[in-house]
Design an enzyme around this catalytic site. Structure first.
Site, PDB file in Angstrom:
ATOM      1  N   GLY A 104      -2.488  -5.781 -21.547  1.00  0.00           N
ATOM      2  CA  GLY A 104      -2.560  -5.846 -20.096  1.00  0.00           C
ATOM      3  C   GLY A 104      -3.978  -6.157 -19.662  1.00  0.00           C
ATOM      4  O   GLY A 104      -4.827  -6.564 -20.465  1.00  0.00           O
ATOM      5  N   ALA A 154      -6.491  -4.243 -18.914  1.00  0.00           N
ATOM      6  CA  ALA A 154      -7.543  -3.458 -19.569  1.00  0.00           C
ATOM      7  C   ALA A 154      -7.808  -3.968 -20.981  1.00  0.00           C
ATOM      8  O   ALA A 154      -8.964  -4.188 -21.368  1.00  0.00           O
ATOM      9  CB  ALA A 154      -7.144  -1.983 -19.605  1.00  0.00           C
ATOM     10  N   THR A 187       0.943  -4.727 -16.310  1.00  0.00           N
ATOM     11  CA  THR A 187       0.075  -5.558 -15.471  1.00  0.00           C
ATOM     12  C   THR A 187       0.858  -6.656 -14.771  1.00  0.00           C
ATOM     13  O   THR A 187       0.707  -6.890 -13.570  1.00  0.00           O
ATOM     14  CB  THR A 187      -1.066  -6.159 -16.310  1.00  0.00           C
ATOM     15  OG1 THR A 187      -1.938  -5.123 -16.735  1.00  0.00           O
ATOM     16  CG2 THR A 187      -1.870  -7.166 -15.493  1.00  0.00           C
ATOM     17  N   GLY A 247       0.901  -5.245  -5.600  1.00  0.00           N
ATOM     18  CA  GLY A 247       0.009  -5.048  -4.459  1.00  0.00           C
ATOM     19  C   GLY A 247      -1.275  -5.840  -4.517  1.00  0.00           C
ATOM     20  O   GLY A 247      -1.583  -6.632  -3.626  1.00  0.00           O
ATOM     21  N   ASP A 291       2.943   5.572 -26.243  1.00  0.00           N
ATOM     22  CA  ASP A 291       2.602   5.468 -27.666  1.00  0.00           C
ATOM     23  C   ASP A 291       1.127   5.733 -27.945  1.00  0.00           C
ATOM     24  O   ASP A 291       0.779   6.409 -28.916  1.00  0.00           O
ATOM     25  CB  ASP A 291       2.988   4.077 -28.194  1.00  0.00           C
ATOM     26  CG  ASP A 291       4.437   3.725 -27.908  1.00  0.00           C
ATOM     27  OD1 ASP A 291       5.295   4.613 -28.035  1.00  0.00           O
ATOM     28  OD2 ASP A 291       4.704   2.570 -27.556  1.00  0.00           O
ATOM     29  N   HIS A 339       5.967   6.472  -7.083  1.00  0.00           N
ATOM     30  CA  HIS A 339       5.816   5.495  -6.009  1.00  0.00           C
ATOM     31  C   HIS A 339       6.875   5.775  -4.952  1.00  0.00           C
ATOM     32  O   HIS A 339       8.042   6.001  -5.273  1.00  0.00           O
ATOM     33  CB  HIS A 339       5.974   4.073  -6.542  1.00  0.00           C
ATOM     34  CG  HIS A 339       5.450   3.031  -5.611  1.00  0.00           C
ATOM     35  ND1 HIS A 339       6.115   2.679  -4.450  1.00  0.00           N
ATOM     36  CD2 HIS A 339       4.332   2.264  -5.649  1.00  0.00           C
ATOM     37  CE1 HIS A 339       5.423   1.740  -3.826  1.00  0.00           C
ATOM     38  NE2 HIS A 339       4.335   1.474  -4.525  1.00  0.00           N
ATOM     39  N   ARG A 356       0.168   8.510  -1.563  1.00  0.00           N
ATOM     40  CA  ARG A 356       1.487   8.296  -2.141  1.00  0.00           C
ATOM     41  C   ARG A 356       2.252   9.586  -2.401  1.00  0.00           C
ATOM     42  O   ARG A 356       3.466   9.645  -2.220  1.00  0.00           O
ATOM     43  CB  ARG A 356       1.354   7.517  -3.458  1.00  0.00           C
ATOM     44  CG  ARG A 356       1.101   6.049  -3.260  1.00  0.00           C
ATOM     45  CD  ARG A 356       0.974   5.328  -4.582  1.00  0.00           C
ATOM     46  NE  ARG A 356       0.870   3.886  -4.373  1.00  0.00           N
ATOM     47  CZ  ARG A 356       0.646   3.008  -5.344  1.00  0.00           C
ATOM     48  NH1 ARG A 356       0.508   3.438  -6.587  1.00  0.00           N
ATOM     49  NH2 ARG A 356       0.567   1.725  -5.081  1.00  0.00           N
ATOM     50  N   HIS A 392       5.907   6.165 -11.522  1.00  0.00           N
ATOM     51  CA  HIS A 392       5.165   4.906 -11.419  1.00  0.00           C
ATOM     52  C   HIS A 392       3.901   4.858 -12.268  1.00  0.00           C
ATOM     53  O   HIS A 392       3.636   3.847 -12.916  1.00  0.00           O
ATOM     54  CB  HIS A 392       4.802   4.670  -9.953  1.00  0.00           C
ATOM     55  CG  HIS A 392       4.089   3.394  -9.675  1.00  0.00           C
ATOM     56  ND1 HIS A 392       4.639   2.170  -9.977  1.00  0.00           N
ATOM     57  CD2 HIS A 392       2.873   3.142  -9.104  1.00  0.00           C
ATOM     58  CE1 HIS A 392       3.798   1.201  -9.616  1.00  0.00           C
ATOM     59  NE2 HIS A 392       2.714   1.771  -9.094  1.00  0.00           N
ATOM     60  N   ARG A 447      -3.613   8.751  -7.681  1.00  0.00           N
ATOM     61  CA  ARG A 447      -4.310   7.459  -7.685  1.00  0.00           C
ATOM     62  C   ARG A 447      -4.230   6.771  -6.333  1.00  0.00           C
ATOM     63  O   ARG A 447      -3.165   6.683  -5.726  1.00  0.00           O
ATOM     64  CB  ARG A 447      -3.702   6.542  -8.754  1.00  0.00           C
ATOM     65  CG  ARG A 447      -4.326   5.142  -8.767  1.00  0.00           C
ATOM     66  CD  ARG A 447      -3.819   4.312  -9.908  1.00  0.00           C
ATOM     67  NE  ARG A 447      -2.419   3.965  -9.803  1.00  0.00           N
ATOM     68  CZ  ARG A 447      -1.928   2.958  -9.083  1.00  0.00           C
ATOM     69  NH1 ARG A 447      -2.754   2.216  -8.344  1.00  0.00           N
ATOM     70  NH2 ARG A 447      -0.636   2.690  -9.085  1.00  0.00           N
TER      71      ARG A 447
END
Length: 511
Positions: free
Chosen positions: A9, A11, A39, A44, A208, A229, A273, A333, A368
């Site tokens: 992804g 990162a 990703t 958003g 994992d 979410h 959220r 989420h 978050r």
């Protein structure tokens, strides 16, 4: 250095590209195809500081407020300080963020942000645009890629991580065991959404990396903070309705047409959220059915242009959101906790880095802030690569040992009553009911006892699916244990009092 990056992804690929550009030999190992993962599903956008009147200090303040007092200021400061450079880098790598007629970046606003500061691409296809650009950059670079490779464990020797154990699948689905050694391993394996019966996460998000780090002896924290979410289309399969829709002006209404979220927070639909999700759950239970998201005021043309993916999918599902409010419900989420790291992604075991959702950087605290996840992946992926080869600070002495699966203590289950049969679906439903949006002492204890009983009875995993189940069970035990230990409510972790629990059965059944 020889560097292994596990995950592909934002990162992982950011870390891989920065590491290669710094002269390191890099191999990317990914569970599916290159670029698979969460990703590409992100709708958003990426939070940054571009608009007039906005500042890094205000972005930091919003992040800290959303984190409910548990975010670490130094981590938040690093995030916002590096954010503009990472967004500029994404643009340089080919991400075509949406712009106005004058070529200026279009900025959206999302819940709990004090300013419009979210850059997006393709309207609501930001993650897909980022993933395509980063995958193309990796393909152009001299980076080795191993696809369809499941990392079953970390190799630990002399107190440091020295590599990974793999199950590599061929086109027929057969898996072959293998090992790769390295000077450093960067985990970028994402979260654990498939702990829950209802999730926005793609198949394969089974925790994992966190499980492997736990078995290796790395410190893990904040697993009780699972973000739900608020707005998932109440129709199977789960489909996320971006927070940006509410940022553009859509409202949440009950069966009477009332904007009920203001009963819980003065910011209404743009509250954090966790607040919005709980308000939806309570109202849905009270009225006996899902609440609705009303976006009709935006008009058909605007909805199609600004949110083309959501517009297409909702219409394919039989909903015309340009004229009628659509039913929505919360779903699991994002995981705020994970492998504990410093500001350069370094874990408590030398040689092991963690970036993205697998990591607990301290940025998110108990909740978050919307559109900080892609930003965190880019910022800390680059920071981890910059720290490769530097001395490892302050890590504990672990001795020389291989990875081991921490077995649960023997438990007496519900005074000797029969333990239900294990299946992944049974685990997911248990976590949804007992370690979900609203939690009780009794439910958390039931979940922990059940999961421990399942772990004690589980055979040694052999196939990829069995390894995933073992990882989910380990994460479920750690999550339930952490939630049971945190007796107060904060952010996404909400524990009903005994008095509330006695009257909350309809709400718990709904969520």
């Amino acid at each position: 250095m020889n560097v292994l990056v596990v995950g592909s992804g934002i990162a992982g690929l950011t870390a891989a590209l920065h590491a290669r550009e710094a002269g390191h030999a890099v191999t990317v190992v990914t569970k599916g195809a290159l670029g698979d993962g969460s990703t590409g599903y992100a709708q958003g956008g990426v939070a940054g500081v571009y608009g007039a009147g906005d500042s890094a200090e205000q972005h930091a303040a919003d992040t800290l407020a959303a984190g409910a007092g548990l975010s670490e200021e130094a981590a938040v400061e690093a995030l916002v300080a590096d954010g503009a450079d990472r967004i500029a880098e994404l643009i340089a790598r080919g991400v075509a963020f949406d712009r106005d007629a004058d070529g200026m970046l279009l900025l959206g606003r999302e819940a709990a942000h004090s300013h419009a500061r979210i850059v997006h691409a393709g309207g609501d296809a930001t993650g897909a645009a980022i993933s395509r650009a980063l995958v193309a950059a990796v393909r152009r670079a001299t980076i080795d890629v191993i696809e369809h490779a499941f990392v079953s464990d970390l190799i630990v020797s002399d107190g440091a991580v020295r590599g990974i154990r793999l199950l590599i699948r061929d086109s027929a689905g057969n898996a072959t065991a293998s090992e790769l050694t390295a000077d450093a391993v960067i985990l970028a394996t994402g979260g654990a959404g498939h702990l829950y019966a209802h999730t926005t996460n793609p198949v394969g998000t089974t925790g994992d990396g966190i499980a492997a780090a736990l078995r290796a002896g790395a410190e893990v924290d904040d697993l009780e903070f699972v973000q739900f979410h608020p707005t998932i289309l109440a129709d199977n399969p789960a489909f996320l309705i971006s927070e940006a829709v509410r940022g553009e002006g859509a409202t949440l209404i009950d069966d009477d047409g009332r904007r009920f979220v203001f009963d819980s927070h003065p910011d209404g639909e743009l509250a954090p959220r966790d607040v919005v999700s709980r308000a939806i759950a309570r109202r849905a239970a009270a009225q006996g059915g899902p609440v609705r998201l009303d976006a009709a005021m935006l008009g058909a043309a605007t909805l199609a242009a600004r949110f083309p993916t959501i517009d297409r999918v909702t219409r394919e599902r039989g909903f015309d959101w340009s004229t009628d409010p659509i039913p929505v419900t919360p779903a699991a989420h994002y995981l705020m906790g994970g492998v504990v790291t410093d500001l350069h992604g370094r874990s408590t075991i030398p040689g092991l880095f963690a970036v993205g959702e697998v990591a607990r950087t301290g940025v998110h605290g108990a909740n978050r802030l919307a559109s900080n996840s892609l930003l965190e992946g880019a910022v800390f992926g680059a920071r981890a690569a910059a720290a490769l080869g530097a001395p490892w600070p302050g890590s504990p002495t672990l001795g020389s040992r291989e990875s081991t699966d921490p077995a649960p203590a023997s438990v007496e289950y519900r005074d000797g009553s029969e333990v239900p049969d294990f299946s992944r679906a049974a685990l997911q439903q248990l976590m949804w009911s007992d370690v979900g949006l609203l939690r009780t002492s009794e439910g958390l204890r039931n979940a922990l006892d059940t999961v421990q009983a399942w772990r004690l009875a589980a055979p040694a995993p052999r196939t990829v699916g069995e390894h995933e189940d073992a990882n989910l069970l380990l994460l479920a035990e750690a999550t339930a244990s952490a939630a049971l230990a945190r007796t107060g409510s904060v952010g996404a972790h909400y524990r009903l009092t005994d008095a509330e629990a006695r009257t909350a059965a309809p709400i718990l059944e709904t969520v």
